[in-house]
Design a protein around this motif. Structure first.
Motif, PDB file in Angstrom:
ATOM      1  N   ARG A  99       1.225  -1.015  -0.506  1.00  8.16           N
ATOM      2  CA  ARG A  99      -0.002  -0.301   0.262  1.00  8.16           C
ATOM      3  C   ARG A  99       0.898   1.582  -0.163  1.00  8.16           C
ATOM      4  O   ARG A  99       2.122   1.186   0.679  1.00  8.16           O
ATOM      5  CB  ARG A  99      -0.827  -0.045   0.884  1.00  8.16           C
ATOM      6  N   GLU A 100       0.346   1.753  -0.832  1.00  5.11           N
ATOM      7  CA  GLU A 100       1.168   3.589  -0.834  1.00  5.11           C
ATOM      8  C   GLU A 100       0.562   4.139   0.335  1.00  5.11           C
ATOM      9  O   GLU A 100       0.918   5.678   0.387  1.00  5.11           O
ATOM     10  CB  GLU A 100       1.147   3.858  -2.296  1.00  5.11           C
ATOM     11  N   ASP A 101      -0.623   3.722   0.739  1.00  2.00           N
ATOM     12  CA  ASP A 101      -1.407   4.749   1.906  1.00  2.00           C
ATOM     13  C   ASP A 101      -1.222   4.481   2.950  1.00  2.00           C
ATOM     14  O   ASP A 101      -2.233   5.651   4.133  1.00  2.00           O
ATOM     15  CB  ASP A 101      -2.448   4.902   1.243  1.00  2.00           C
ATOM     16  N   ASN A 116      -4.282   5.331   7.161  1.00  2.00           N
ATOM     17  CA  ASN A 116      -4.003   5.788   6.275  1.00  2.00           C
ATOM     18  C   ASN A 116      -5.162   6.717   6.243  1.00  2.00           C
ATOM     19  O   ASN A 116      -5.488   7.227   7.030  1.00  2.00           O
ATOM     20  CB  ASN A 116      -4.946   4.611   5.306  1.00  2.00           C
ATOM     21  N   PRO A 161      -8.829   2.741  -2.597  1.00  2.00           N
ATOM     22  CA  PRO A 161      -8.103   3.062  -3.753  1.00  2.00           C
ATOM     23  C   PRO A 161      -6.232   3.462  -3.105  1.00  2.00           C
ATOM     24  O   PRO A 161      -6.027   3.501  -1.658  1.00  2.00           O
ATOM     25  CB  PRO A 161      -8.395   4.604  -3.840  1.00  2.00           C
ATOM     26  N   ASN A 162      -5.995   2.860  -3.744  1.00  2.00           N
ATOM     27  CA  ASN A 162      -4.429   2.816  -3.395  1.00  2.00           C
ATOM     28  C   ASN A 162      -3.402   3.949  -2.508  1.00  2.00           C
ATOM     29  O   ASN A 162      -3.014   3.473  -4.368  1.00  2.00           O
ATOM     30  CB  ASN A 162      -4.075   1.337  -3.338  1.00  2.00           C
ATOM     31  N   GLU A 163      -4.164   5.743  -2.443  1.00  2.00           N
ATOM     32  CA  GLU A 163      -3.767   6.454  -3.251  1.00  2.00           C
ATOM     33  C   GLU A 163      -2.803   6.923  -2.338  1.00  2.00           C
ATOM     34  O   GLU A 163      -3.089   7.080  -0.976  1.00  2.00           O
ATOM     35  CB  GLU A 163      -4.941   7.457  -3.611  1.00  2.00           C
ATOM     36  N   PRO A 164      -1.507   8.054  -2.411  1.00  2.00           N
ATOM     37  CA  PRO A 164      -1.429   8.778  -1.645  1.00  2.00           C
ATOM     38  C   PRO A 164      -1.739   9.608  -1.027  1.00  2.00           C
ATOM     39  O   PRO A 164      -2.497   9.826  -1.596  1.00  2.00           O
ATOM     40  CB  PRO A 164      -0.238   9.402  -2.113  1.00  2.00           C
ATOM     41  N   SER A 178      -2.915  13.348  -0.301  1.00  2.00           N
ATOM     42  CA  SER A 178      -2.942  14.819  -0.609  1.00  2.00           C
ATOM     43  C   SER A 178      -1.874  15.866   0.098  1.00  2.00           C
ATOM     44  O   SER A 178      -1.732  16.053   0.963  1.00  2.00           O
ATOM     45  CB  SER A 178      -4.378  15.354  -0.821  1.00  2.00           C
TER      46      SER A 178
END
Length: 813
Positions: free
Chosen positions: A688-690, A710, A753-756, A758
């Protein structure tokens, strides 16, 4: 003449001897007297009951309860506690009841009850005088009460309004009330009251509750024989109970079936098929869909505090904030994690040893013996019955015979202590003996040897925007220990405190690139037992270290020197922003605070970490979302504050901001490095990037923590013994707590969603020297890019043409 005067003429009868053929006429006065006496006797015969009736009507009748109260009747219905998505957690109450409206009651149920209790129910006006007379006759002639003579209406009158004392006055009241009930309620209303009120054994009131108690299913799903069984219970719930006395219950059931046939409710074939069914009732509790007993206890306490003792009997429904899927995953993750801990430290041996020869001819006695042994979580009790080439034969308390493969018990070296275990086994016989009573569990479709953990754990997970608690587990098993470690367990937090300290440093003007010396230090402090020589976990020292790297690798000495640098008072004041208990923070107002000597609950820790996730807001955890009454009307509705970073939605419903948004983002970025290459790097397996977080370990590894998040969910896990003692020299947060967090979060985040995270405005990236943390020119070899708040960013040095050429030559040499 004298002779003639003494002789009576045959034609004229003597006055002294009336003729037997024709009696003499009575006088009119005598006749009137006789009629007067008869009239008074008859009048008295009728006048006495009439007078008694009039007296009863004028004095007693007005005191009888109003039948209209039955239309407003409130059944004693248990408190229901469920998850946000409607799954049942538990029901709490002294009486089990599931009230139904008349249309919801199956026709077969009403037919069975009428056949068993009152065949003329739909014909009489509340009292069946024929049946009542028959009951009186039987009592007079035999001296025994063979039938009660009470109609269903009379039973409703007695159950709702009257006592059970056996007096003539109560019976009279019962009859009069029955007439009142019949005049004011329909037959359907009366029957529904009866079927919802009647006691049917095992704390079950009403036929719907009985269906659940004896057959574990809704009443609509019962078969004919089951309807008849329940219909036979009102006469004597104990005597005809199918669990206590199956044979006697069967006789009563069969009587009900025959009466149903005689009344043409069922055919001969239906009756015969139902008569052939064996008694199969079993004791069932509510169908629990989610295991969350620690949450249930908190919900129960909330209900009592807000609604009083009646909350447990008024049919309230408490809707908690739990997500049933995540709650179940949290429970599973903790149990898996603690079993893994047990396997790392060796096998403590069998629960006990029994001689199987004593049970050779008595399997039920052996099963009873196994059932008497307490088991918790997903563990089952079994006894070793033999060995074979495939594995170990085990008989479970469920009477199931299973096998355990030796490969699954290679971990079972003898336990010596938390730091030592004996030689590894080479076969199953090195671990177990025939007659060993053991714990087993099923993992990955394989039965495996297990043991009841002595170590404990807790997990709490919440929505970082609202404080909604998504999952809460207070221990391995509520029925082993009711102490909720997630909300009540105050333990030293160890390195889980460090993000708050580093955030305070950023607030004081430092940056993630600021360096602090990682070097030995000795403190003389009365509060710290004279001399205190803190060390890094590795026992090594690394000199000047950037804050980002120091937190990622959890360097203790950097944290202590950092606390010295920003000042203890400043740090304590900053910690108050997270609403940590002031008395607890003040009690540890010394340098040990940098290493987490303060004691907090997992919920308090998770709440603090949520502020880093949501951009700096202090959420308030909440567990109760809604309370509804029996009719479904809302009595209570939570109104949580919700985080919103957009200017147009900042309002009174937004929680307070406690740290600056860019501070929160930088700290989150640093805690992502905890996972990228630091003490939590095992979590990289989640891909995971988050995610971001921090391990925590206290002195002598008495407490192990991992808190992580996260952008939407924050979760804290704690592992330790209830009586603080070392978990073992290698049982740090990254080993004992992190795997539990990972197993839970893999499920919690799978649909997100695997999102960084913000990046907020006002953040800039500057190249720095990885050793000194100082800004370097763009293009400098081995430079790192660090993020800074715009106004605190160092100026990037300008680079000369000569330096550019020199760098170019070095790059391509």
């Amino acid at each position: 003449m004298g002779a003639d005067s003494d002789t009576s003429s045959p034609e004229q009868p003597s006055e002294n001897k009336p003729s037997p053929e024709k009696p003499p006429k009575k006088s009119s006065g005598r006749r009137l007297f006789k009629w007067f006496v008869w009239f008074n006797f008859v009048g008295a015969f009728f006048a006495i009951p009439l007078a008694a009736g009039l007296f009863y009507y004028l004095t007693i009748y007005p005191t009888l309860p109003e039948v209209s109260e039955l239309k407003e009747v409130s059944y004693q219905v248990p408190l229901r506690i469920e998850t946000q998505d409607g799954k049942l957690i538990t029901e709490i109450g002294t009486k089990k009841r599931v009230p139904l409206e008349y249309p919801e009651i199956p026709e077969r149920m009403t037919q069975a009850i009428i056949a068993a209790e009152d065949e003329s129910f739909f014909e009489h006006n509340g009292v069946d005088f024929k049946g009542l007379g028959r009951a009186v006759y039987q009592l007079v002639t035999t001296g025994e009460k063979k039938s009660g003579g009470s109609t269903i209406t009379m039973q409703v009158a007695r159950n709702f309004f009257l006592s059970k004392e056996k007096t003539y006055l109560r019976k009279l009241n019962e009859i009069i009330l029955s007439y009142k009930i019949e005049n004011e309620l329909s037959k359907q209303e009366i029957l529904a009251l009866y079927l919802n009120k009647i006691f049917l054994g095992y704390r079950s009131y009403g036929v719907a509750a009985a269906a659940q108690t004896y057959y574990g299913k809704p009443i609509a799903e019962l078969s004919l024989d089951e309807f008849a069984m329940i219909a036979g219970l009102p006469k004597a719930p104990s005597a005809y109970n199918p669990i206590r006395d199956a044979e006697r219950a069967k006789l009563r059931r069969n009587y009900v079936l025959r009466r149903m046939n005689e009344l043409n409710f069922i055919t001969e074939q239906e009756m015969q098929e139902a008569l052939a069914v064996e008694v199969h009732a079993e004791l069932h509790g509510p169908i629990i869909e989610v295991e969350a007993d620690y949450v249930a206890e908190q919900a129960r306490a909330f209900a009592l505090e807000k609604f009083g003792e009646e909350a447990l009997q008024n049919g309230l429904t408490i809707v908690t904030t739990l997500d049933s899927r995540l709650q179940q995953q949290a429970t599973t993750s903790i149990r898996h994690g603690l079993q893994e801990y047990e396997r790392r430290h060796g096998y403590r041996g069998a629960i006990e040893q029994i001689d199987l020869a004593e049970f050779q001819e008595d399997l039920p006695a052996l099963i009873t013996k196994l059932e008497e042994i307490s088991n918790y979580g997903d563990l089952l009790v079994g006894v070793v019955t033999g060995f074979n080439k495939q594995g170990t034969d085990v008989l479970l308390e469920t009477e199931e015979a299973v096998q355990i493969d030796f490969k699954t018990m290679e971990w079972a070296s003898p336990y010596i202590d938390v730091n030592r275990k004996g030689k590894g086994p080479k076969s199953a016989k090195d671990v177990l003996k025939v007659g060993d009573v053991i714990y087993v569990q099923k993992l990955d479709d394989q039965w495996q040897l297990a043991q009841d953990p002595q170590v404990e754990s807790s997990l709490i997970s919440m929505d970082t925007h609202s404080g909604r608690i998504l999952a809460m587990v207070g221990g391995y098993d509520y029925f082993r220990s009711k102490f909720n470690r997630a909300t009540q367990g105050k333990r030293q937090v160890g390195s889980n405190i460090k993000p708050f300290l580093y955030s305070a440093a950023l607030n004081s003007g430092m940056s993630a690139a600021s360096t602090v010396n990682d070097a030995p230090v000795v403190f003389h402090d009365r509060n710290l037992e004279d001399y205190w020589r803190p060390e890094n976990y590795s026992g090594q020292y690394y000199g000047p270290t950037r804050l980002r790297k120091a937190l990622a690798l959890s360097r203790n000495l950097v944290s202590i020197r950092l606390l010295q640098q920003i000042g203890i008072n400043n740090a304590v004041d900053y910690f108050q922003r997270f609403d940590f208990p002031q008395s607890e923070i003040n009690a540890h107002k010394d340098l040990s605070l940098a290493l987490g000597s303060v004691e907090l609950t997992p919920q308090e820790v998770a709440r603090g970490y949520a502020a880093f996730s949501n951009g700096g807001f202090l959420i308030t955890p909440y567990l109760i979302d809604e309370v509804r009454d029996f009719n479904g009307d809302t009595l209570y509705q939570a109104e949580p504050n919700r985080v919103c970073n957009e200017p147009n939605c900042l309002s009174e419903n937004t929680p307070p901001r406690i740290i600056e948004e860019r501070n929160a983002y930088i700290m989150t970025s640093i805690m992502q490095d905890v996972i990228h290459y630091g003490s939590g790097k095992r979590a990289r397996a989640l891909k995971r990037e988050d995610i971001a977080g921090k391990t925590g370990t206290t002195n002598d590894q008495k407490d192990a923590w991992f808190s992580g998040f996260n952008p939407n969910i924050v979760t804290t896990v704690w592992v330790g013994f209830d009586q603080p003692s070392t978990l073992g020299r290698y049982e740090v947060g990254g080993r004992a707590a992190l795997p539990i967090w990972m197993e839970y979060m893999s499920e919690a985040l799978k649909d997100q969603p695997n999102e960084p995270f913000s990046m907020p405005q006002g953040i800039v990236e500057v190249p720095i020297n990885k050793d000194t943390g100082l800004a370097v020119p763009h293009g400098t070899p081995d430079a790192l890019y660090e993020i800074f708040r715009e106004e605190n960013a160092p100026e990037v040095p300008k680079i000369s043409q000569q330096q550019i050429e020199s760098i170019t030559e070095e790059l391509f040499d």
